[in-house]
Design a protein around this motif. Structure first.
Motif, PDB file in Angstrom:
ATOM      1  N   PRO A 240       0.826  -1.218   0.000  1.00  0.00           N
ATOM      2  CA  PRO A 240       0.000   0.000   0.000  1.00  0.00           C
ATOM      3  C   PRO A 240       0.857   1.263   0.000  1.00  0.00           C
ATOM      4  O   PRO A 240       1.988   1.269   0.493  1.00  0.00           O
ATOM      5  N   LEU A 241       0.301   2.295  -0.587  1.00  0.00           N
ATOM      6  CA  LEU A 241       0.904   3.617  -0.514  1.00  0.00           C
ATOM      7  C   LEU A 241       0.242   4.342   0.648  1.00  0.00           C
ATOM      8  O   LEU A 241      -0.978   4.420   0.715  1.00  0.00           O
ATOM      9  N   HIS A 242       1.027   4.836   1.555  1.00  0.00           N
ATOM     10  CA  HIS A 242       0.473   5.524   2.718  1.00  0.00           C
ATOM     11  C   HIS A 242       0.491   7.028   2.461  1.00  0.00           C
ATOM     12  O   HIS A 242       1.515   7.588   2.086  1.00  0.00           O
ATOM     13  N   HIS A 243      -0.659   7.652   2.639  1.00  0.00           N
ATOM     14  CA  HIS A 243      -0.802   9.087   2.431  1.00  0.00           C
ATOM     15  C   HIS A 243      -1.160   9.750   3.755  1.00  0.00           C
ATOM     16  O   HIS A 243      -1.901   9.169   4.554  1.00  0.00           O
ATOM     17  N   PRO A 244      -0.692  10.970   3.975  1.00  0.00           N
ATOM     18  CA  PRO A 244      -1.082  11.656   5.214  1.00  0.00           C
ATOM     19  C   PRO A 244      -2.576  11.986   5.187  1.00  0.00           C
ATOM     20  O   PRO A 244      -3.152  12.210   4.124  1.00  0.00           O
ATOM     21  N   GLY A 245      -3.183  12.007   6.361  1.00  0.00           N
ATOM     22  CA  GLY A 245      -4.599  12.335   6.467  1.00  0.00           C
ATOM     23  C   GLY A 245      -4.833  13.819   6.216  1.00  0.00           C
ATOM     24  O   GLY A 245      -3.909  14.641   6.302  1.00  0.00           O
ATOM     25  N   ALA A 246      -6.050  14.165   5.885  1.00  0.00           N
ATOM     26  CA  ALA A 246      -6.414  15.570   5.685  1.00  0.00           C
ATOM     27  C   ALA A 246      -6.277  16.324   6.998  1.00  0.00           C
ATOM     28  O   ALA A 246      -6.529  15.774   8.072  1.00  0.00           O
ATOM     29  N   ALA A 247      -5.895  17.568   6.917  1.00  0.00           N
ATOM     30  CA  ALA A 247      -5.744  18.393   8.121  1.00  0.00           C
ATOM     31  C   ALA A 247      -7.079  18.550   8.845  1.00  0.00           C
ATOM     32  O   ALA A 247      -7.139  18.494  10.069  1.00  0.00           O
ATOM     33  N   GLU A 248      -8.146  18.752   8.111  1.00  0.00           N
ATOM     34  CA  GLU A 248      -9.492  18.916   8.684  1.00  0.00           C
ATOM     35  C   GLU A 248     -10.361  17.751   8.233  1.00  0.00           C
ATOM     36  O   GLU A 248     -11.196  17.880   7.348  1.00  0.00           O
TER      37      GLU A 248
END
Length: 147
Positions: free
Chosen positions: A26-34
């Motif tokens: 999997p590619l891990h992406h940072p979560g949305a700030a809000e």
């Protein structure tokens, strides 16, 4: 090639022929700030079809399906966001929260990382004067207004 699979408590090492094996990670992406704002926007402006508020009608029963605690789903954000969109349209007692459990849960709801999957929904409902009622007559859960 030796591969460690996420299996059981400790994993499982297997030897596979590299000529016929493709490892997909999997590619891990940072979560949305809000994150709450992103959920609200998705409910109000879906990729296809009308917004959630336009799909429901007063007097109808609504089921919210959430993954159990063994799946990485932001239940603590998702359930309150959906309940907020339904507020004023559907009565709280007409909302049922379904927890999708797999065979890994041994039929026990609320086990695994993140704790009880119902917790976010119950907290949101309690703030609105609603308490959870035990399942019955084939329904996984039901809500009733507290006096």
């Amino acid at each position: 090639m030796r591969i460690r699979l996420a299996y059981g408590d400790t994993g499982l090492d297997v030897d596979l022929d590299p000529a016929v094996t493709t490892v997909v990670e999997p590619l891990h992406h940072p979560g949305a700030a809000e994150q709450s704002a992103v959920l609200r926007a998705a409910l109000r402006h879906p990729v296809a079809g009308p917004p959630l508020r336009d799909r429901v009608r007063p007097g109808r029963t609504v089921a919210i399906s959430a993954c159990d605690g063994t799946r990485p789903q932001p239940r603590h954000l998702m359930i309150p966001a959906v309940l907020a969109e339904l507020d004023g349209i559907v009565r709280d007692e007409d909302v049922v929260i379904l927890v999708a459990t797999g065979t890994q849960a041994d039929g026990v709801v609320g086990v695994g990382p993140g704790g009880d999957p119902f917790r976010a929904g119950i907290r949101a409902r309690r703030e609105r004067g609603i308490r959870q009622k035990p399942a019955g007559a084939g329904r996984p859960s039901a809500a009733v207004r507290t006096p």
